[in-house]
Motif scaffolding. Structure first.
Motif, PDB file in Angstrom:
ATOM      1  N   THR A   1      37.997  58.145  45.449  1.00 16.73           N
ATOM      2  CA  THR A   1      36.613  57.812  45.341  1.00 16.73           C
ATOM      3  C   THR A   1      36.214  57.856  44.013  1.00 16.73           C
ATOM      4  O   THR A   1      35.132  58.504  43.547  1.00 16.73           O
TER       5      THR A   1
ATOM      6  N   THR B   1      28.479  63.983  37.062  1.00 10.87           N
ATOM      7  CA  THR B   1      27.286  63.441  35.963  1.00 10.87           C
ATOM      8  C   THR B   1      26.173  63.025  37.162  1.00 10.87           C
ATOM      9  O   THR B   1      25.035  63.726  37.107  1.00 10.87           O
TER      10      THR B   1
ATOM     11  N   ALA C   1      33.318  58.983  30.271  1.00 13.36           N
ATOM     12  CA  ALA C   1      33.382  58.576  31.671  1.00 13.36           C
ATOM     13  C   ALA C   1      31.682  58.599  32.033  1.00 13.36           C
ATOM     14  O   ALA C   1      31.113  57.985  32.650  1.00 13.36           O
ATOM     15  N   ALA C   2      31.216  60.058  31.808  1.00 12.00           N
ATOM     16  CA  ALA C   2      29.704  60.311  32.088  1.00 12.00           C
ATOM     17  C   ALA C   2      28.921  59.057  31.198  1.00 12.00           C
ATOM     18  O   ALA C   2      27.955  58.443  31.795  1.00 12.00           O
TER      19      ALA C   2
ATOM     20  N   THR D   1      29.299  55.926  32.922  1.00 13.05           N
ATOM     21  CA  THR D   1      28.461  55.676  34.145  1.00 13.05           C
ATOM     22  C   THR D   1      26.993  55.591  34.123  1.00 13.05           C
ATOM     23  O   THR D   1      26.385  54.723  34.768  1.00 13.05           O
TER      24      THR D   1
ATOM     25  N   LEU E   1      24.326  52.504  34.987  1.00 14.44           N
ATOM     26  CA  LEU E   1      23.390  52.643  35.646  1.00 14.44           C
ATOM     27  C   LEU E   1      22.352  51.859  34.934  1.00 14.44           C
ATOM     28  O   LEU E   1      21.141  51.254  35.652  1.00 14.44           O
TER      29      LEU E   1
ATOM     30  N   ARG F   1      36.558  51.590  39.031  1.00 16.87           N
ATOM     31  CA  ARG F   1      36.593  53.128  39.395  1.00 16.87           C
ATOM     32  C   ARG F   1      35.047  53.738  39.208  1.00 16.87           C
ATOM     33  O   ARG F   1      35.027  54.551  40.125  1.00 16.87           O
ATOM     34  N   LEU F   2      34.353  53.613  38.133  1.00 13.09           N
ATOM     35  CA  LEU F   2      33.388  54.128  38.091  1.00 13.09           C
ATOM     36  C   LEU F   2      32.151  53.611  39.018  1.00 13.09           C
ATOM     37  O   LEU F   2      31.611  54.302  39.611  1.00 13.09           O
TER      38      LEU F   2
ATOM     39  N   SER G   1      33.093  52.817  41.833  1.00  9.88           N
ATOM     40  CA  SER G   1      33.551  53.525  43.273  1.00  9.88           C
ATOM     41  C   SER G   1      32.789  54.623  43.375  1.00  9.88           C
ATOM     42  O   SER G   1      32.269  55.253  44.195  1.00  9.88           O
ATOM     43  N   ALA G   2      32.727  55.587  42.234  1.00 11.26           N
ATOM     44  CA  ALA G   2      32.183  57.010  42.063  1.00 11.26           C
ATOM     45  C   ALA G   2      30.896  56.780  42.527  1.00 11.26           C
ATOM     46  O   ALA G   2      30.276  57.692  43.121  1.00 11.26           O
TER      47      ALA G   2
ATOM     48  N   ALA H   1      29.964  56.292  45.837  1.00 12.41           N
ATOM     49  CA  ALA H   1      30.367  57.494  46.768  1.00 12.41           C
ATOM     50  C   ALA H   1      29.145  58.494  46.613  1.00 12.41           C
ATOM     51  O   ALA H   1      28.781  58.969  47.604  1.00 12.41           O
ATOM     52  N   GLU H   2      28.470  58.259  45.346  1.00  7.96           N
ATOM     53  CA  GLU H   2      27.166  59.320  45.261  1.00  7.96           C
ATOM     54  C   GLU H   2      26.142  58.688  45.630  1.00  7.96           C
ATOM     55  O   GLU H   2      25.007  59.297  45.426  1.00  7.96           O
ATOM     56  N   GLY H   3      25.876  57.416  45.860  1.00  5.55           N
ATOM     57  CA  GLY H   3      24.770  56.858  46.372  1.00  5.55           C
ATOM     58  C   GLY H   3      23.738  56.260  45.342  1.00  5.55           C
ATOM     59  O   GLY H   3      22.661  56.150  45.631  1.00  5.55           O
ATOM     60  N   PHE H   4      24.213  56.100  44.265  1.00 11.23           N
ATOM     61  CA  PHE H   4      23.393  55.630  43.168  1.00 11.23           C
ATOM     62  C   PHE H   4      23.592  54.054  42.962  1.00 11.23           C
ATOM     63  O   PHE H   4      22.702  53.579  42.351  1.00 11.23           O
TER      64      PHE H   4
ATOM     65  N   LEU I   1      21.621  48.593  42.672  1.00  9.76           N
ATOM     66  CA  LEU I   1      21.106  50.332  42.510  1.00  9.76           C
ATOM     67  C   LEU I   1      21.113  50.578  44.088  1.00  9.76           C
ATOM     68  O   LEU I   1      20.729  50.136  44.911  1.00  9.76           O
ATOM     69  N   GLY I   2      21.378  51.925  44.161  1.00 12.00           N
ATOM     70  CA  GLY I   2      21.303  52.635  45.305  1.00 12.00           C
ATOM     71  C   GLY I   2      20.263  53.597  45.458  1.00 12.00           C
ATOM     72  O   GLY I   2      19.317  53.887  44.393  1.00 12.00           O
TER      73      GLY I   2
END
Lengths: 252, 252
Positions: A2, A10, B6-7, B10, B14, B42-43, B45-46, B49-52, B64-65
DNA sequence: GTGTTCTGTCTCATATGTGAGACAGATTCT
DNA sequence: AGAATCTGTCTCACATATGAGACAGAACAC
């Protein structure tokens, strides 16, 4: 798999900061999220460069930046529901002269998307962005009453699922089932004192194509000042607004 | 060194998603931000997974989440200014029966933090989270008029700095200087038709310890319905509210 | 129906990000 | 004042994330 750990951390930092009442030291972020100190500083540095975090150097704390704000407003702007519902909600408040709000269900909570305050009425706890336990609020109850039983059961499987708030509201699956049966029988959901002493709400769900509750419309009032007849009138107005929003949502 | 790529990517994703009117395909995200396709997935997907972020699979788009929403509301909740200003703004609207808003300066734009709508008044373009060019709005003008000249010059160095909006408002540094001088002379900022035809605003800055403008309070009205005498009354009420907020901010 | 393009997922060589730990300055505590 | 703690920044061995490219299924165009 994931995705990228740095990406995930972050966003975990962002979510953590959003949940704090005030900006916090880096050490608190690292220890609360179980991140190495060096990594925490590196991620915070990236987040600061992108404007999602600010470093208040004099106080040695980190807080959210305007980038976080704009992500939030982007979500709201994209939410079709909010756009569709805004006009009908405004007209509802003008008609009934009480404050109204639109909420969606998110897990076992309701999340408030719109609050329309009426003149002379107090500010409510149900401000935009606030989460409350669904089973304690008229908004949540309206939606839960319209959900299939298996879904309600999946959300509230046992006593542990029931957040308490000054000992009010249902505390077991059986009590919730009974309350939701009454709600369906009555045609609208009610809440008296459970969230804020002295205040009551009535709520009606907004249904989609499949009669699935996607939101609810509620009106909140000081409950000593509202007679039973007035309460029935309010619920009729709320129902009309909810049905209007449903029609906009489903294209009639 | 400004932290983890990556941060940063991300958060760029957003921010990009927040700026779109609708959810978009991954390919658009990758090409718009110059990211490799595999990394983008990949980003995302992350972030999912974090709901954003949410993946709308049927439409093959990403939006957006709710995590993005909560980051935004966390920012608002933490903004001391909004907390201090909310009561005075509400009372202002009840008093003058016109819609009011609180804005902050961010670069050359104003960013609206609070909108309080009055009953029977139309919804405004100045909703929470909206950005507008500072030099075209009463809110922005009020703050710019209270800024040191060198700071105004740094923000608007030449003609290129002036966003246009239907040919209204100042278009050169000299015209802006002249308008701000009038604003200081008058004691409050004005805006007629520049943002929305038929609507006018008056605004007063909120000043901190150092007399630095940290926000402005404005009231908006249909300008045919408001006589000059009424306009002066409104500006007095707005000024009183701005000073009240200043006192709360500075602890008197 | 066929060919093309798009989407999502995966592999793997190698580029680089990570985390443990060190350092120095600032702040707090006694 | 001195000691302890906190904060922010940096180094470097090594752990792992990255991006080019491949693959297969879905969707679209002719």
């Amino acid at each position: 798999m994931t995705g990228s750990p740095a990406a995930r951390n972050t966003l975990r930092i962002l979510r953590f900061l959003a949940a704090q009442p005030d900006p916090v030291p880096a050490e608190r972020i690292a220890s609360s999220l179980g991140l190495p100190r060096a990594s925490t500083y590196r991620l915070l540095s990236a987040m600061t460069a992108e404007g999602f975090v600010v470093h208040l150097e004099e106080d040695r704390v980190f807080g959210l930046g305007v980038g976080a704000f704009e992500a939030g407003t982007g979500y709201v702007r994209q939410a079709p529901l909010r756009r569709l519902a805004h006009g009908p909600m405004t007209r509802l408040v003008d008609r009934v002269e009480e404050s109204a709000h639109l909420a969606v269900l998110h897990g076992r909570d309701v999340l408030y998307l719109i609050e329309e305050r009426a003149p002379g009425r107090p500010s409510l706890v149900t401000d935009v962005g606030v989460r409350l336990p669904a089973h304690l609020t008229a908004s949540g109850r309206a939606m839960l009453a319209a959900l299939p039983r298996v879904q309600v059961r999946a959300l509230f499987p046992d006593r542990d699922a029931f957040a308490t708030h000054r000992g009010t509201g249902p505390a077991t699956p059986a009590a919730l089932r009974s309350l939701l049966a009454e709600t369906r029988q009555r045609g609208y959901a009610v809440e008296d004192d459970e969230v804020t002493p002295g205040l009551a709400s009535v709520a009606v769900p907004v249904l989609d194509h499949n009669r699935h509750p996607v939101a609810s419309v509620a009106v909140t009032f000081a409950h000593e000042s509202v007679l039973a007849r007035r309460r029935a009138e309010l619920s009729t107005e709320v129902a009309e607004t909810a049905h209007d929003i449903s029609r906009r949502l489903t294209g009639r």
